[in-house]
Design a protein around this motif. Structure first.
Motif, mmCIF file in Angstrom:
data_model
loop_
_atom_site.group_PDB
_atom_site.id
_atom_site.type_symbol
_atom_site.label_atom_id
_atom_site.label_comp_id
_atom_site.label_asym_id
_atom_site.label_seq_id
_atom_site.Cartn_x
_atom_site.Cartn_y
_atom_site.Cartn_z
ATOM 1 N N UNK B 233 13.012 -9.114 -19.596
ATOM 2 C CA UNK B 233 14.182 -9.500 -18.804
ATOM 3 C C UNK B 233 14.427 -11.009 -18.797
ATOM 4 N N UNK B 234 13.374 -11.782 -18.501
ATOM 5 C CA UNK B 234 13.581 -13.225 -18.291
ATOM 6 C C UNK B 234 14.113 -13.921 -19.554
ATOM 7 N N UNK B 235 13.458 -13.743 -20.726
ATOM 8 C CA UNK B 235 14.033 -14.406 -21.902
ATOM 9 C C UNK B 235 15.397 -13.822 -22.282
ATOM 10 N N UNK B 236 15.619 -12.518 -22.010
ATOM 11 C CA UNK B 236 16.889 -11.906 -22.401
ATOM 12 C C UNK B 236 18.061 -12.521 -21.637
ATOM 13 N N UNK B 237 17.842 -12.936 -20.390
ATOM 14 C CA UNK B 237 18.923 -13.544 -19.612
ATOM 15 C C UNK B 237 19.460 -14.788 -20.324
ATOM 16 N N UNK B 238 18.569 -15.559 -20.929
ATOM 17 C CA UNK B 238 19.001 -16.793 -21.594
ATOM 18 C C UNK B 238 19.195 -16.621 -23.094
ATOM 19 N N UNK B 239 19.188 -15.393 -23.573
ATOM 20 C CA UNK B 239 19.263 -15.139 -25.020
ATOM 21 C C UNK B 239 20.499 -15.802 -25.643
#
Lengths: 264, 302
Positions: B233-239
């Motif tokens: 989730x966390x890296x995907x938010x800033x993908x």
């Protein structure tokens, strides 16, 4: 334990999902036609074009240099950090240290990239270093990210290690540094190789952070690939991807073989 | 502390100081600078922001802080939309990742001990090959005249090509594909440790496998579910790369918006404010991840 057939189906789907794009990439790298969905016969012309493409070759060379430098830095710093976390027990500032070393693992890359760039700009303003952006700035940014991953790998190995050998050496009067180099280091060596390779791969793969902290004339391979891929289909990228997959497969195969031979 | 006294003490300090200083200078300081610049006024020049502190002629310090960057952020529908979409897309992708990853992790954990290693290795191998090129491969698969549509039309399942590339669906596929190993690994770690006698006991007491799964396996693998979900989730938010290559014109995500403000508009204070806003949304998930990570590590160190 019994495994239901639905579980096996789900697993097969998962693996197919993971590998289909890689297999297709490799197949189409030998396609004579530029159109991906049409098979125009077997050809190695995209490989020839790739090896003739100076932009790709220069970028690849720069990327390899950055990856080797930052992986080495990340390994040294990560090993020290792992030693601190596993062997030092409680010390003031441990909580902050632990937070700082795990945060890069989940921090979105755009934030890391922007933050690094703003630091370099502020530093240049303040002390005149780093002079412009390029190799040094990318290598520093990648070292910081790689260090977090290297710490995870080395830390778990150190935690499993039986420390009675170290204690025996220490009791016999060996200095901590000597104990580290003669006993600890050889025992954790495989994890050091794994940590270096992980940091190396991460650096070689990074496009976002590098885009923030690179300057004119310092285009890394992922930046080059990204800019050509954005414009659409580019069969040379298939050829490049195939080469990378083959190299990775050979390295992993070698590592597995070495590990299994050692066990015997 | 045993022998060695002073000398050992200095060595210890050095081992601690080198990585600590590196992290303070090259990780903490940059984040603080982002926070600082998010309150600066934007200007045209190099660097494109006003200093926060200025020295007036009489020797007074003038603080020039502004909240304007944040106000603009909330007034611009584009950013509000990107904020909402980023969290939604990351959330849906995480759920899909869990649905595909859980059976895989369970299957590996229940496989004969000898084949667990190779099966796990097969999950990790794609992660070692270029992420960018694997995402590119999906571009060629999902295009209107791509491999998937050709196959489906050849099988007679559809008459017209499905439009997948440049939609949110392509972004989901890309994120699930790229982050699947991060979901499977922590799940496997908790499932592998699960005591099989618990399931046997459940079966002896008459529980069907499904019931045993819901009341034994699933609750006990919760730490793995949370750790894996956060890692996705966390890296995907800033993908940035995936929405750029696979997403469409109306796929607005924070990572892309941040880069555009930074590189095209060259409005660094707004980019910094965007980064801070993103961090605010992620600070709780990141802290949660660190707690779980620390607990898992310390269990291993005991």
């Amino acid at each position: 334990m019994r495994r239901s057939s639905s579980l096996i189906t789900a697993m097969a789907f998962g693996y197919a999902f993971l590998y289909a794009p890689i297999v297709l990439l490799m197949v189409y790298s030998f396609n004579a036609s530029r159109e991906v969905s049409v098979w125009g016969g077997f050809s190695t012309k995209w490989y020839a074009e790739l090896l003739d493409n100076d932009a790709y070759l220069n970028a690849a060379w720069l990327s390899l240099k950055i990856a080797a430098t930052s992986a080495t830095g990340a390994l040294v710093l990560g090993t020290l950090a792992a030693l601190v976390l596993v062997r030092f027990g409680r010390f003031s500032g441990r909580l902050l240290f632990n937070g700082l070393i795990t945060a890069p693992l989940v921090m979105p890359e755009v934030i890391l990239g922007l933050a690094m760039l703003l630091l370099f700009v502020a530093l240049e303003d303040l002390i005149g270093w780093p002079d412009g952006r390029g190799f040094t700035t990318i290598a520093i940014a990648h070292t910081t990210i790689g260090m977090a991953y290297a710490t995870v790998v080395v830390r778990s190995r150190l935690a499993q290690m039986d420390d009675s050998l170290e204690e025996a050496a220490m009791d016999l009067g060996a200095r901590p540094a000597k104990v580290f180099f003669l006993i600890t280091l050889p025992v954790i060596a495989p994890s050091l190789v794994a940590a270096w390779l992980l940091a190396f791969t991460l650096s070689l793969d990074d496009v976002v952070v590098a885009q923030f902290v690179s300057g004119p004339g310092s285009t890394t391979l992922p930046i080059e690939v990204f800019s050509s891929v954005r414009l659409g289909v580019s069969p040379q990228v298939n050829a490049l991807g195939t080469i990378i997959v083959v190299v990775v497969a050979v390295i992993i195969g070698l590592a597995t073989w070495l590990a299994s031979r050692k066990k015997r | 502390m045993r022998v060695g006294g002073l000398r050992r003490d200095w060595g210890r300090r050095l081992v601690l100081a080198v990585p600590y200083l590196w992290l303070l200078v090259f990780f903490l300081a940059p984040l603080l600078i982002v926070g600082k610049i998010s309150f600066s006024e934007s200007r045209i020049g190099i660097p494109p922001y006003e200093p926060l502190l200025d020295w007036a002629e009489e020797g007074f310090a003038i603080i020039r802080a502004t909240l304007q960057n944040y106000v603009l952020l909330f007034q611009d529908d584009l950013y509000v939309e990107a904020y909402v979409q980023s969290l939604t897309i990351a959330g849906i992708s995480t759920l899909l990742c869990l649905l595909i990853g859980y059976p895989m992790a369970l299957g590996i954990a229940r496989a004969p001990e000898k084949s667990r290693g190779p099966l796990l290795l097969l999950v990790i191998v794609p992660f070692w090959t270029s992420f960018l090129i694997r995402v590119y491969s999906w571009m060629t698969i999902l295009r209107d005249e791509g491999v998937l549509n050709h196959a489906l039309m050849g099988l007679g399942l559809i008459d017209e090509p499905l439009v997948i590339l440049n939609t949110d669906w392509a972004v989901y596929i890309g994120i699930v594909y790229s982050y699947l190993p991060f979901m499977v690994l922590p799940l496997y770690a908790t499932l592998e440790k699960l005591d099989p006698t618990l399931l046997e006991a459940a079966a002896d007491l008459g529980a069907k496998p499904i019931r045993a799964f819901w009341s034994v396996t699933l609750p006990l693998s919760l730490p793995g579910i949370v750790a894996g979900s956060l890692l996705v989730f966390v890296p995907a938010v800033g993908e940035y790369v995936i929405p750029n290559l696979l997403g469409g014109g109306d796929t607005q995500m924070l990572g892309k918006a941040l880069w555009d403000v930074f590189a095209q508009t060259r409005d660094w204070p707004s980019a910094a404010a965007l980064a801070v806003a993103m961090l605010v949304a992620l600070v709780i998930p990141i802290a949660l991840f660190q707690r779980i990570q620390t607990r898992m590590e310390e269990e291993g160190e005991r």
